[in-house]
Write a protein that holds these residues in place. Structure first.
Motif, mmCIF file in Angstrom:
data_model
loop_
_atom_site.group_PDB
_atom_site.id
_atom_site.type_symbol
_atom_site.label_atom_id
_atom_site.label_comp_id
_atom_site.label_asym_id
_atom_site.label_seq_id
_atom_site.Cartn_x
_atom_site.Cartn_y
_atom_site.Cartn_z
ATOM 1 N N ASP A 100 -12.225 24.463 6.948
ATOM 2 C CA ASP A 100 -12.000 23.839 5.645
ATOM 3 C C ASP A 100 -10.805 22.902 5.748
ATOM 4 O O ASP A 100 -10.029 22.968 6.702
ATOM 5 C CB ASP A 100 -11.732 24.912 4.585
ATOM 6 C CG ASP A 100 -12.069 24.420 3.180
ATOM 7 O OD1 ASP A 100 -12.243 23.198 2.998
ATOM 8 O OD2 ASP A 100 -12.179 25.261 2.272
ATOM 9 N N VAL A 102 -7.793 21.730 3.219
ATOM 10 C CA VAL A 102 -7.233 22.088 1.919
ATOM 11 C C VAL A 102 -5.994 21.242 1.627
ATOM 12 O O VAL A 102 -5.157 21.023 2.504
ATOM 13 C CB VAL A 102 -6.850 23.587 1.886
ATOM 14 C CG1 VAL A 102 -6.351 23.979 0.511
ATOM 15 C CG2 VAL A 102 -8.032 24.445 2.292
ATOM 16 N N ASP A 110 -6.600 31.190 -4.057
ATOM 17 C CA ASP A 110 -7.554 30.255 -3.475
ATOM 18 C C ASP A 110 -7.529 30.317 -1.965
ATOM 19 O O ASP A 110 -8.554 30.390 -1.296
ATOM 20 C CB ASP A 110 -7.133 28.837 -3.894
ATOM 21 C CG ASP A 110 -8.197 28.155 -4.713
ATOM 22 O OD1 ASP A 110 -9.030 28.890 -5.281
ATOM 23 O OD2 ASP A 110 -8.179 26.911 -4.777
ATOM 24 N N ASP B 189 -13.572 20.677 -3.924
ATOM 25 C CA ASP B 189 -12.511 20.598 -2.907
ATOM 26 C C ASP B 189 -12.540 19.255 -2.188
ATOM 27 O O ASP B 189 -11.507 18.614 -1.976
ATOM 28 C CB ASP B 189 -12.690 21.710 -1.858
ATOM 29 C CG ASP B 189 -12.213 23.055 -2.393
ATOM 30 O OD1 ASP B 189 -11.548 23.067 -3.441
ATOM 31 O OD2 ASP B 189 -12.513 24.088 -1.754
#
Lengths: 136, 332
Positions: A100, A102, A110, B189
């Motif tokens: 991911d 971020v 989160d 996101d």
């Protein structure tokens, strides 16, 4: 189940120490290092499930470190964490196999959810290799 | 203009599944033949009773003629159909060859440029060595210029490696790792990541998320790669001021869909067929390898979904990704 080990790599020492403390409070075995080189060093000696990696660091930057981690231990999942969001590096990171990407600041809940997902992926991966399903 | 590209797609897997060749409908044609034969034949009996044998004979001959004529044309239709099937197969074959040709010339082109630079640098290094004199071990101009050439060669080798890695990336038969994913969150996101850069170019991102979306069983990092790629493309399709709209929705019982629309320049119809092909790019050389959308297509196919594009020049482009909400192989 063995303990959930997280390595945090960030050159901002304040941020690093706070994050390590907060993750430890949530019963995660968190370790912090301040550079990409140190991250590779410790990964050579110790086992971690997930690495949280800053993108912009002096010396070996996040992308280079990611490349090297994925080359040495492809099963280690990496979450890129960045204060300077750049789509370019995001695409690069995802293509290089990051779990991911971020943007800072990320809420601790989160982040923990993402860590859990990354760990689940690692376990799935290990299980698949054990059961030999990766072989076509 | 619209281009569909589903799991049984073409590039980059070079997996050409021939579109289903139409059933010639032979049985229906035979029924028609029987009908136009039996109708006058059946009329023969009442005609024989009412109007005499001559009319009955006439009806029977009409029946015979229509039987033969219909038979003749049915035969021709069958032959034409057979020929069409053959041509279709030939067409698929030639499309396959064309795609492979394009792919290999793409690779050749991408690799040739760095090779040319490496060649030049080697020549230059030889020259430096020669100028330095046969006996001496130091090239003319000291080691610094020599070193520069070496660095450049290293850089070009890296460039080649990147290309081959990207190619391997979609050639690799890596099975996706399936996890339960909240698609709205995953997309949000990535939207946040693109939003910063978009805002600087006066591009707004509008969200249109369906709230009660079922969890999707899919490979999260792979899906992120696709979303990020589509959002980035949308951002760059808009020159200045515009809107990117992201929507998610249920699509029937067992599927979800997400769309990325932009109010950008659009894709001309002649390019629409090629945008999922590897190495197809309209960006200037060095600005993009033309692999982004073909990787997206490869990923979505691998995830059991499909990706399609709708575009109008001057108005904008919409990419739609359709994903199964429950995958049967998802147990892992």
């Amino acid at each position: 189940m063995s303990e959930f080990r997280v390595l945090i790599v960030d050159d901002e020492i304040d941020f690093l120490e706070t994050l390590v403390k907060r993750l430890k409070k949530r019963k995660l075995d968190a370790v912090g290092v301040a550079s990409g080189e140190k991250a590779l060093d410790i990964l050579d000696r110790e086992r971690f499930d997930v690495v949280i990696l800053d993108v912009r660091m002096p010396g070996l930057d996040g992308i280079e470190t990611l490349k090297e981690i994925k080359r040495r231990t492809p099963l280690t999942e990496v979450i890129m964490l960045t204060g300077h969001a750049s789509v370019e590096s995001g695409m690069q990171g995802m293509q290089l196999g990051a779990f991911d990407y971020v943007i800072k600041p990320a809420g601790i809940d989160d982040l923990i959810e993402k860590l859990n997902q990354a760990r689940e992926r690692k376990l799935l991966h290990e299980e698949r290799i054990r059961s030999g399903r990766n072989v076509p | 203009m619209r281009k569909e590209s589903g799991p049984a797609g073409t590039c980059p897997d070079i997996d050409f599944t021939p579109y289903p060749i139409e059933e010639p409908g032979q049985s229906r044609l035979r029924l028609f033949q029987a009908l136009i034969t039996l109708l006058p034949a059946a009329l023969a009996i009442p005609l024989f009773l009412c109007a005499g044998p001559i009319y009955a004979l006439l009806a029977l001959s009409v029946a015979a003629v229509s039987f033969m004529v219909a038979g003749y044309y049915i035969g021709r239709i069958a032959r034409a159909n057979e020929q069409k099937c053959k041509l279709d197969l030939q067409l698929i074959q030639s499309q396959k060859l064309a795609a492979i040709g394009e792919l290999s010339s793409g690779i050749a082109h991408e690799i040739n440029n760095p090779l040319a630079i490496i060649g030049q640098e080697v020549e230059w290094m030889k020259h430096l060595m020669k100028e330095g004199g046969c006996g001496s071990n130091t090239p003319v101009g000291g080691m610094s210029e020599f070193n520069e050439s070496l660095i450049e060669i290293g850089r070009q080798v890296d460039r080649c490696r990147e290309i081959t890695h990207k190619l391997l990336d979609f050639a690799r038969k890596k099975e996706p790792l399936i996890q339960a994913v909240d698609m709205n969150r995953l997309i949000e996101d990535m939207a946040k990541l693109v939003e910063k850069e978009a805002r600087q170019r006066n591009v707004l991102i509008e969200r249109n998320y369906q709230a009660d979306l079922p969890l999707v069983r899919t490979d999260p990092p792979l899906l992120r790669q696709v979303v990020l790629n589509l959002l980035n493309n949308a951002n760059w399709a808009i020159e200045d001021r515009g809107v990117i709209t992201i929507s998610t929705m249920r699509a029937g019982k067992n599927a979800v869909e997400f769309m990325v629309s932009d109010t950008g320049c659009g894709i001309p119809p002649e390019n629409l067929d090629k945008i999922f092909d590897p190495f197809f790019t309209t960006k200037p050389p060095g600005k993009g390898t033309g692999l982004g959308l073909s990787i997206c297509h490869g990923i979505i196919s691998k995830l059991g979904g499909s990706i399609s594009v709708d575009s109008e020049v001057g108005k904008g482009t919409t990419f739609t990704v359709h994903l199964p909400a429950e995958t049967t192989k998802g147990k892992n």
